[in-house]
Design a protein around this motif. Structure first.
Motif, short mmCIF file in Angstrom:
data_model
loop_
_atom_site.label_atom_id
_atom_site.label_comp_id
_atom_site.label_asym_id
_atom_site.label_seq_id
_atom_site.Cartn_x
_atom_site.Cartn_y
_atom_site.Cartn_z
N LEU A 18 0.81 -1.21 0.00
CA LEU A 18 0.00 0.00 0.00
C LEU A 18 0.84 1.26 0.00
CD1 LEU A 18 -2.38 -1.37 2.74
CD2 LEU A 18 -2.78 -1.45 0.29
N THR A 19 1.72 1.40 -0.96
CA THR A 19 2.69 2.50 -0.97
C THR A 19 2.08 3.86 -1.22
OG1 THR A 19 3.15 2.06 -3.29
CG2 THR A 19 4.59 0.99 -1.67
N ASP A 20 0.82 3.95 -1.62
CA ASP A 20 0.18 5.24 -1.87
C ASP A 20 -0.39 5.88 -0.61
OD1 ASP A 20 0.80 5.01 -4.53
OD2 ASP A 20 -1.17 4.30 -5.13
N LEU A 21 -0.17 5.28 0.53
CA LEU A 21 -0.71 5.83 1.77
C LEU A 21 0.18 6.97 2.27
CD1 LEU A 21 -1.67 2.55 3.63
CD2 LEU A 21 -3.19 4.15 2.49
N PRO A 22 -0.38 7.85 3.13
CA PRO A 22 0.43 8.92 3.70
C PRO A 22 1.65 8.37 4.42
CG PRO A 22 -1.88 9.28 4.18
CD PRO A 22 -1.78 7.91 3.56
N GLN A 23 2.68 9.19 4.53
CA GLN A 23 3.98 8.78 5.06
C GLN A 23 3.92 8.22 6.48
OE1 GLN A 23 6.93 11.81 4.78
NE2 GLN A 23 8.49 10.62 5.79
#
Length: 91
Positions: A18-23
């Motif tokens: 889920l790399t598109d999540l906030p940092q």
């Protein structure tokens, strides 16, 4: 990790998810070769200050600013598990 049957499963590695999540929310998990489905731990999201809301048909994870960052659905039959897509949402 212990399963509902009392069996112990060992992770064989980790993976970025889920790399598109906030940092500031979790984006990695463990790989379990005997698991048919990917499991996502909710505790890490809560520890990061997110709010997780489950209802009869869906699940939504909100970031610290109350923006939805991950949305899923509940199976209509079978085990009735909540699910998240592992594919990015089309833009």
């Amino acid at each position: 990790m212990g399963t509902a049957t009392g069996e112990v499963q060992k992770s064989i590695g980790s993976a970025d998810l889920l790399t598109d999540l906030p940092q500031d929310v979790p984006k990695s998990g463990h790989v379990f070769p005997n698991f048919e489905h990917t499991l996502i731990g909710i505790g890490g999201f809560c520890d990061a200050g997110c709010q997780v809301v489950f209802n009869k048909t869906s699940v939504t994870i909100y970031d610290k600013q109350d923006r939805p960052v991950l949305q899923g659905w509940r199976e209509s039959d079978g085990a009735r598990l909540w699910r998240f897509s592992l594919l990015p949402e089309p833009t």
